[in-house]
Design a protein around this motif. Structure first.
Motif, PDB file in Angstrom:
ATOM      1  N   THR A  59      -9.456  11.218  56.049  1.00 49.97           N
ATOM      2  CA  THR A  59      -8.542  11.363  54.921  1.00 49.97           C
ATOM      3  C   THR A  59      -8.742  10.209  53.954  1.00 49.97           C
ATOM      4  O   THR A  59      -9.327   9.190  54.301  1.00 49.97           O
ATOM      5  N   ILE A  62      -5.363  18.854  57.693  1.00 55.87           N
ATOM      6  CA  ILE A  62      -4.573  18.686  58.917  1.00 55.87           C
ATOM      7  C   ILE A  62      -3.575  19.831  59.109  1.00 55.87           C
ATOM      8  O   ILE A  62      -3.309  20.242  60.237  1.00 55.87           O
ATOM      9  N   THR A  63      -3.036  20.364  58.023  1.00 53.09           N
ATOM     10  CA  THR A  63      -2.046  21.438  58.166  1.00 53.09           C
ATOM     11  C   THR A  63      -2.630  22.611  58.938  1.00 53.09           C
ATOM     12  O   THR A  63      -1.973  23.208  59.797  1.00 53.09           O
ATOM     13  N   GLY A 106       3.011  19.312  51.875  1.00 53.21           N
ATOM     14  CA  GLY A 106       1.884  18.762  51.131  1.00 53.21           C
ATOM     15  C   GLY A 106       2.272  17.855  49.993  1.00 53.21           C
ATOM     16  O   GLY A 106       1.540  16.944  49.632  1.00 53.21           O
ATOM     17  N   THR A 138       8.755  20.315  54.781  1.00 56.95           N
ATOM     18  CA  THR A 138       8.332  19.442  55.881  1.00 56.95           C
ATOM     19  C   THR A 138       7.492  18.283  55.373  1.00 56.95           C
ATOM     20  O   THR A 138       6.405  18.473  54.860  1.00 56.95           O
ATOM     21  N   TRP A 139       8.004  17.075  55.541  1.00 62.82           N
ATOM     22  CA  TRP A 139       7.206  15.893  55.183  1.00 62.82           C
ATOM     23  C   TRP A 139       6.452  15.396  56.411  1.00 62.82           C
ATOM     24  O   TRP A 139       7.032  15.189  57.477  1.00 62.82           O
ATOM     25  N   GLN A 178       2.074  13.782  57.508  1.00 65.40           N
ATOM     26  CA  GLN A 178       0.758  13.337  57.027  1.00 65.40           C
ATOM     27  C   GLN A 178      -0.317  13.619  58.065  1.00 65.40           C
ATOM     28  O   GLN A 178      -0.011  13.820  59.242  1.00 65.40           O
ATOM     29  N   VAL A 236      11.332  12.634  49.345  1.00 62.93           N
ATOM     30  CA  VAL A 236      10.085  11.875  49.253  1.00 62.93           C
ATOM     31  C   VAL A 236       9.615  11.913  47.811  1.00 62.93           C
ATOM     32  O   VAL A 236       9.546  12.977  47.188  1.00 62.93           O
TER      33      VAL A 236
HETATM   34  C1  6R9 Z   1       0.497  17.351  55.857  1.00 59.66           C
HETATM   35  C2  6R9 Z   1      -0.156  16.666  54.718  1.00 59.66           C
HETATM   36  C3  6R9 Z   1       0.176  13.438  53.226  1.00 59.66           C
HETATM   37  C4  6R9 Z   1       0.951  13.061  51.979  1.00 59.66           C
HETATM   38  C5  6R9 Z   1       2.223  12.333  52.281  1.00 59.66           C
HETATM   39  C6  6R9 Z   1       3.059  12.656  51.060  1.00 59.66           C
HETATM   40  C7  6R9 Z   1       2.675  14.082  50.741  1.00 59.66           C
HETATM   41  C8  6R9 Z   1       3.333  15.879  52.407  1.00 59.66           C
HETATM   42  C9  6R9 Z   1       5.345  16.374  51.755  1.00 59.66           C
HETATM   43  C10 6R9 Z   1       4.849  15.330  50.933  1.00 59.66           C
HETATM   44  C11 6R9 Z   1       6.841  15.278  49.761  1.00 59.66           C
HETATM   45  C12 6R9 Z   1       6.686  16.866  51.487  1.00 59.66           C
HETATM   46  N1  6R9 Z   1       3.581  15.063  51.370  1.00 59.66           N
HETATM   47  N2  6R9 Z   1       4.375  16.677  52.648  1.00 59.66           N
HETATM   48  N3  6R9 Z   1       5.595  14.791  49.945  1.00 59.66           N
HETATM   49  N4  6R9 Z   1       7.378  16.278  50.486  1.00 59.66           N
HETATM   50  N5  6R9 Z   1       7.225  17.864  52.194  1.00 59.66           N
HETATM   51  O1  6R9 Z   1       0.070  17.027  53.571  1.00 59.66           O
HETATM   52  O2  6R9 Z   1      -0.990  15.643  55.033  1.00 59.66           O
HETATM   53  O3  6R9 Z   1      -2.925  15.625  53.424  1.00 59.66           O
HETATM   54  O4  6R9 Z   1      -2.380  13.649  54.888  1.00 59.66           O
HETATM   55  O5  6R9 Z   1      -0.939  14.240  52.926  1.00 59.66           O
HETATM   56  O6  6R9 Z   1       1.351  14.247  51.289  1.00 59.66           O
HETATM   57  O7  6R9 Z   1       2.696  11.830  49.997  1.00 59.66           O
HETATM   58  O8  6R9 Z   1       1.986  10.950  52.453  1.00 59.66           O
HETATM   59  P1  6R9 Z   1      -1.899  14.782  54.078  1.00 59.66           P
END
Ligand code: 6R9
Length: 665
Positions: free
Chosen positions: A274, A320-321, A397, A422-423, A425, A531
């Motif tokens: 990543t 990853i999703t 995402g 869903t937040w 990473q 977030v």
């Molecule tokens: C699973 C995935 C991670 C970054 C993360 C954040 C952003 C992901 C979010 C969100 C607000 C949500 N992020 N989900 N921000 N609300 N529900 O996306 O992984 O590609 O590693 O990205 O995405 O900034 O730190 P990844």
């Protein structure tokens, strides 16, 4: 719109909180609000409930070993196999049920349906092929594949023989493939001849071969899946000496079985690269037990997946999703996972709705960028279809704004499906902050409280918790089973990137260690977290993380470019888009040709996803006195915002010059 619709829109627009539908709650996998207190009181033993979702060859001794933070170990000394957990254990009861429902992009092509029994057979045969090829336990196998069934098959085949996989998104460039193979010292590649995008066949092997030519060590074997059929849609590839046809390999192993290798709980299941702050992508290491338990537990608790469901995550397995919520989570639970090869607007803008209607999909998990596109296309497309099979909707995402959330809730969910925002990473392995859909009210725009057992806080730069409503930084103050264990071959960078900011790095007391995901956030009086986005130099384009440094170095690699600064600017559909500010060397002109060369340079180095939306040629970049590029100001320009403070600039006039230039364009 009818008067009723107008009234409904007005009501929705004002409503800030939504209760989970009673019908959903009645049948939810988790509906007891006591789970939050229970997990807090019983931490870390509460995570036995996740471990119990798996079948173990040998029971673990300890839930958590935190003697050497931040190198936590979970379910120590237990052994298990991920492919056995996703396949073998379902055979007796669910062997004839569908594991993967694969839908190709061309509408005239037959879908491929794999029951658990069939998937088990395919995985065994390919595992036998990998063995035959010499792949041993611990060897990293790279996969550079689009959404074809052979991708999850290859992943599970690797898991079966204890060979970690490293999946590289098919949309990434040849160079990106080479960087990742080099970093992982990976000697095996599984790829394919090509695939379809919006009706056209794309040549993929050509790109894979170009990547292979940049790998700095010997690649012993390359397996090529024939996706486009016998005539290869005109690409006519000849396979090199170290390349074999997937179909022929498995044919030779027809009917072979391979005993799943017992893996230590902490053995690496896969690597996933990543983007980070520096140009070099980070190899996130996930383990067999903790990761799988996390994917399964969150699929069960948040996505409410049940074995009889048909579940559809519209992500790509290259991210990853897709790993956690197309492959490992749903298959560990024995459900039917729908896998769609193409884009949502091919052949028409109702393709996903058509799929949901035809397969009677129960859960849809997608990204805000897609939802914004659906919204733009209009409600008429989902309205054409019967979506009443849907029970739950999810998003992931990037932040989702309340308007898009409500559109999703109303037009796709008919106000009868909870929406889980869903937040999480790549590094967290699975979901961390979101509502439990059968327990908590939803607040559009806010992901929700941390999951039970997750200690997430919003802090200021000193690590002190900030008041409700104030912006701060998101931290996770206790470990969790799905967490990354390290960055591949780079423990130092692991600490540097995720821990140093808020931890006492000399301490061996786990209470002194705090994980920093590099997101800004705020919390409300009910403990709901909103977030706000990345606080590092990462741009989130359509939910995909791209490092500004990676893009800048691609641009500087273009002949004639002296310096470049890349920022993210607001974008209707993509969330953020890439904007590049470029200084040219003397003698070069900022004309269309240069613009095109820069765009091509970025596409070659990273992939079309990173293509700059705008390229601005400028004689100077705004810099602080210490010479740091002030990206914040460039972001303001890209977003046409009021300019922030320019007083610390060495060259304040340049900002105004750039702004005038951008406005003229
Ligand atoms: C699973 C995935 C991670 C970054 C993360 C954040 C952003 C992901 C979010 C969100 C607000 C949500 N992020 N989900 N921000 N609300 N529900 O996306 O992984 O590609 O590693 O990205 O995405 O900034 O730190 P990844």
């Amino acid at each position: 719109m009818s008067d009723d619709d107008v009234q409904l829109e007005a009501r929705l627009a004002e409503q800030e909180e939504f209760e989970p539908p009673a019908e959903f709650v009645e049948q939810a996998n988790v509906s007891d609000a006591g789970i939050y207190d229970e997990f807090e009181e019983n931490w870390p033993e509460c995570w036995e409930s996740a471990a119990e979702m798996l079948d173990w060859d040998e029971e673990y001794d300890q839930v958590l070993d935190d003697s050497n933070p931040p190198f936590y170990e979970w379910f120590t000394d237990g052994t298990l196999n991920a492919s056995a957990n996703c396949l073998d254990r379902h055979l007796e009861e669910r062997g004839d049920e569908v594991a993967i429902e694969w839908i190709g992009e061309p509408t005239d092509e037959e879908n491929r349906t794999f029951t658990y029994e069939e998937l088990h057979r395919e995985v065994n045969e390919f595992a036998a092929s990998l063995r035959e090829m010499g792949v041993g336990e611990g060897d990293i196998v790279t996969m550079y594949m689009p959404m074809v069934p052979e991708l999850p098959i290859a992943m599970l085949a690797c898991a079966r023989i204890g060979a970690p996989h490293s999946v590289v998104f098919a949309g990434f460039s040849a160079e990106a493939l080479a960087t990742r193979m080099n970093s992982a010292d990976s000697e095996y590649l599984v790829t394919c001849d090509g695939y379809y995008r919006r009706g056209d066949p794309l040549d993929h092997l050509d790109k894979a071969n170009e990547g292979l030519s940049m790998v700095d060590h010997e690649v012993s074997d390359v397996v090529v899946v024939d996706r486009l059929g016998p005539n290869g849609d005109g690409f006519g590839h000849d396979l090199a000496d170290n390349q074999s046809d997937y179909g022929e390999l498995v044919e030779e192993q027809s009917g072979e079985t391979v005993d799943p290798v017992g893996r230590d709980a902490e053995d690496m299941l896969f690597l996933m690269y990543t983007s980070g702050t520096t140009g070099q992508p980070k190899g996130v290491k996930h383990t067999t037990a903790g990761y799988l338990a996390w994917a399964a537990w969150t699929s069960h608790s948040v996505l409410d997946v049940k074995p009889d469901d048909t579940y559809f995550c519209a992500a790509d397995i290259g991210w990853i999703t897709g790993h956690s919520y197309i492959v490992y989570g749903p298959l560990a639970l024995g459900t039917t996972s729908v896998m769609y090869e193409g884009t949502p607007d091919y052949p028409e803008r109702d393709r996903l709705w058509e799929i949901i209607e035809e397969y009677e999909v129960n859960q849809l998990y997608t990204a805000p960028t897609a939802i914004r596109a659906f919204m733009k296309w209009g409600g008429e497309y989902p309205d054409r279809h019967d979506l009443s099979s849907l029970r739950l909707l999810g998003t992931v995402g990037e932040p989702i704004n309340p308007r898009a959330w409500k559109w999703y809730y109303k037009h796709i969910g008919d106000e009868s499906c909870p929406v889980v925002d869903t937040w999480w990473q790549t590094e967290t392995g699975g979901m961390m902050v979101t509502t439990l859909p059968g327990v908590k009210n939803m607040k559009p725009g806010s992901a929700g409280p941390p999951l039970p057992g997750i200690d997430a806080r919003i802090v200021d730069t000193n690590g002190e918790e900030v008041e409700a409503g104030r912006a701060g930084y998101l931290t996770v103050n206790k470990p969790w089973p799905g967490m990354l264990r390290t960055l591949y071959n780079n423990d130092e960078r692991f600490i540097e990137e995720y821990w140093k900011e808020y931890s006492d790095v000399d301490s061996d007391d786990p209470d002194d260690w705090v994980y920093f995901p590099e997101d800004g956030a705020k919390i409300d009086d009910d403990g709901y977290i909103t977030v706000l986005g990345r606080v590092d130099d990462v741009i989130n384009v359509s939910g995909h993380r791209l490092g500004t440094m990676e893009i800048e170095s691609a641009i500087v690699g273009v002949e004639g470019v002296a310096e470049a600064a890349v920022v993210g600017g607001d974008h209707d559909v993509k969330g953020e888009a890439v904007y590049a500010y470029v200084i040219l060397e003397d003698g070069y002109e900022g004309d269309d040709e240069m613009h095109d060369r820069i765009v091509a340079g970025v596409e070659d180095a990273i992939g079309p996803i990173a293509r700059p939306e705008g390229v601005v040629f400028t004689p100077e970049l705004p810099k602080t006195r210490s010479g740091k590029i002030m990206r914040r100001l460039l972001e303001d320009i890209a977003n046409e915002d009021e300019l922030g403070d320019t007083s610390t600039l060495r060259n304040p006039d340049v900002v105004e010059d750039i702004r005038v230039k951008v406005q003229e364009e």
